[in-house]
Design an enzyme around this catalytic site. Structure first.
Site, mmCIF file in Angstrom:
data_model
loop_
_atom_site.group_PDB
_atom_site.id
_atom_site.type_symbol
_atom_site.label_atom_id
_atom_site.label_comp_id
_atom_site.label_asym_id
_atom_site.label_seq_id
_atom_site.Cartn_x
_atom_site.Cartn_y
_atom_site.Cartn_z
ATOM 1 N N ASP A 37 -3.348 -1.641 9.990
ATOM 2 C CA ASP A 37 -3.438 -1.617 8.520
ATOM 3 C C ASP A 37 -4.046 -2.904 7.945
ATOM 4 O O ASP A 37 -4.343 -2.964 6.753
ATOM 5 C CB ASP A 37 -2.034 -1.458 7.900
ATOM 6 C CG ASP A 37 -1.549 -0.013 7.935
ATOM 7 O OD1 ASP A 37 -2.378 0.889 8.149
ATOM 8 O OD2 ASP A 37 -0.340 0.202 7.733
ATOM 9 N N LYS B 129 0.844 -1.209 0.000
ATOM 10 C CA LYS B 129 0.000 0.000 0.000
ATOM 11 C C LYS B 129 0.869 1.245 0.000
ATOM 12 O O LYS B 129 2.021 1.211 0.461
ATOM 13 C CB LYS B 129 -0.961 0.026 1.186
ATOM 14 C CG LYS B 129 -0.318 0.226 2.575
ATOM 15 C CD LYS B 129 -0.409 1.644 3.098
ATOM 16 C CE LYS B 129 0.840 2.086 3.807
ATOM 17 N NZ LYS B 129 1.055 2.335 5.128
HETATM 18 P P1 ATP Z 1 3.600 -0.302 8.069
HETATM 19 O O1 ATP Z 1 3.592 0.509 6.822
HETATM 20 O O2 ATP Z 1 2.304 -1.057 8.341
HETATM 21 O O3 ATP Z 1 4.147 0.401 9.289
HETATM 22 P P2 ATP Z 1 6.054 -1.461 7.256
HETATM 23 O O4 ATP Z 1 5.992 -1.584 5.773
HETATM 24 O O5 ATP Z 1 6.764 -0.242 7.764
HETATM 25 O O6 ATP Z 1 4.603 -1.531 7.836
HETATM 26 P P3 ATP Z 1 6.649 -4.261 7.543
HETATM 27 O O7 ATP Z 1 7.336 -4.577 6.257
HETATM 28 O O8 ATP Z 1 5.262 -4.728 7.709
HETATM 29 O O9 ATP Z 1 6.753 -2.704 7.880
HETATM 30 O O10 ATP Z 1 7.591 -4.842 8.718
HETATM 31 C C1 ATP Z 1 7.533 -4.380 10.043
HETATM 32 C C2 ATP Z 1 8.191 -5.410 10.975
HETATM 33 O O11 ATP Z 1 7.382 -6.589 11.023
HETATM 34 C C3 ATP Z 1 9.571 -5.853 10.511
HETATM 35 O O12 ATP Z 1 10.479 -5.495 11.513
HETATM 36 C C4 ATP Z 1 9.499 -7.365 10.336
HETATM 37 O O13 ATP Z 1 10.556 -8.006 10.982
HETATM 38 C C5 ATP Z 1 8.171 -7.766 10.998
HETATM 39 N N1 ATP Z 1 7.401 -8.768 10.215
HETATM 40 C C6 ATP Z 1 6.647 -9.757 10.712
HETATM 41 N N2 ATP Z 1 6.062 -10.461 9.746
HETATM 42 C C7 ATP Z 1 6.441 -9.926 8.584
HETATM 43 C C8 ATP Z 1 6.148 -10.232 7.222
HETATM 44 N N3 ATP Z 1 5.353 -11.235 6.867
HETATM 45 N N4 ATP Z 1 6.713 -9.448 6.277
HETATM 46 C C9 ATP Z 1 7.487 -8.409 6.640
HETATM 47 N N5 ATP Z 1 7.812 -8.091 7.896
HETATM 48 C C10 ATP Z 1 7.295 -8.833 8.877
#
Ligand code: ATP
Length: 284
Positions: free
Chosen positions: A136, A10
């Protein structure tokens, strides 16, 4: 039996924080859309009552901390499922990037397992379960262009973003969402994004208004911590982006371009100093 699900990333085309609530969460107002940069989940029944997860990506947890694992565990417990599942996660969305990769994986696991285990839960019930995993996740279950309010879990469908190119650049920096929100002084924000104008732009399919209304109150916090994120945004605009913005709490920045030649130029211009750059389409 096996099922497959796509888990798209997203982007926030608008992210506003209205105030900090008494429960510690921030009251937000976000316009979100999905792009065709996606993880792919393969889910296969296991005769044993266990959840297993694997991935080609070595940099995410592959145990009960993985959000797809958490989603499977939650659904299994709530619906009294006795079968097990093997989930393979083909990871393409940059991690901890502000692109909701983990939330989208959790959402895809809920959708896929609802089919694999023949539970037949309506999307609204999956969204309620998803809200327990992260703010989210309810959005990622249904996707589309939406206005998200509350903690981000209250959703209103909006007319889709016009078809366009999105250049996504993720600098090699780690940004903690909790840290960025922690540093934000919600009562001192003077420059709120024009959310209503963004919605009007979507309703009237007015590309110029949409690009002019891009805004994210978290940008200043992340830019202060990591000036290179601001430089990526400035470079995108200099290379001819119709608009550019940081997504979520960053550090990913995206550029919007109606013309493919512009998107290509932005991609080529960034590729030299940013390793993770993608040209994708908005999912309409
Ligand atoms: P948001 O935009 O919702 O804040 P994000 O894109 O910043 O999310 P994610 O890629 O979802 O962040 O990762 C956040 C944390 O979640 C990471 O530190 C990762 O180790 C952990 N995590 C747990 N499961 C997953 C997964 N399936 N894919 C990615 N990260 C994951």
């Amino acid at each position: 039996m096996k099922v497959f699900e796509k888990a798209p990333a997203k982007i926030n085309v608008s992210l506003d924080v209205l105030h900090k609530r008494e429960d510690g969460f921030h009251e937000v107002e976000m316009v979100m859309a999905m792009v065709d940069l996606a993880d792919r989940l393969e889910m296969e029944e296991l005769p044993r009552d266990t959840i297993m997860i694997s991935s080609q990506a070595g940099y995410i947890p592959l145990d009960e901390k993985n959000l797809a694992f958490k989603a499977a565990k939650l659904l299994k417990e709530r619906c009294g499922v006795k079968q097990g599942v093997y989930i393979h996660l083909d990871k393409h969305i940059p991690v901890a990037a502000g692109l909701a990769g983990g939330s989208s994986d959790a959402a895809a696991a809920l959708r896929g397992l609802n089919r694999l285990w023949k539970l037949d839960l309506p999307l609204s019930e999956l969204q309620e379960l998803g809200a327990e995993l992260g703010s989210d996740v309810p959005y990622c279950i249904a996707g589309g262009t939406v206005l998200a309010t509350g903690r981000g879990e209250r959703l209103r469908a909006l007319p889709p973003m016009p078809s366009c190119w999105v250049v996504i650049a993720k600098p090699p920096i780690n940004v903690s969402t909790a840290d960025v929100y922690g540093r934000l002084k919600a009562d001192q924000i003077c420059d709120h994004p024009p959310t209503k104008q963004m919605i009007d732009g979507l309703v009237h399919k007015d590309w110029e208004v949409i690009c002019r209304s891009l805004g994210n109150v978290l940008e200043e916090v992340t830019f202060g911590l990591h000036p290179e994120v601001r430089r990526i945004k400035e470079t995108m605009l200099r290379l001819g982006a119709d608009g550019a913005l940081m997504s979520g709490s960053g550090p990913t920045v995206f550029a919007l371009a109606a013309k493919s030649s512009r998107a290509r130029r932005i991609y080529n211009g960034l590729k030299g100093f940013c390793k993770e750059v993608y040209v994708v389409r908005i999912l309409t």
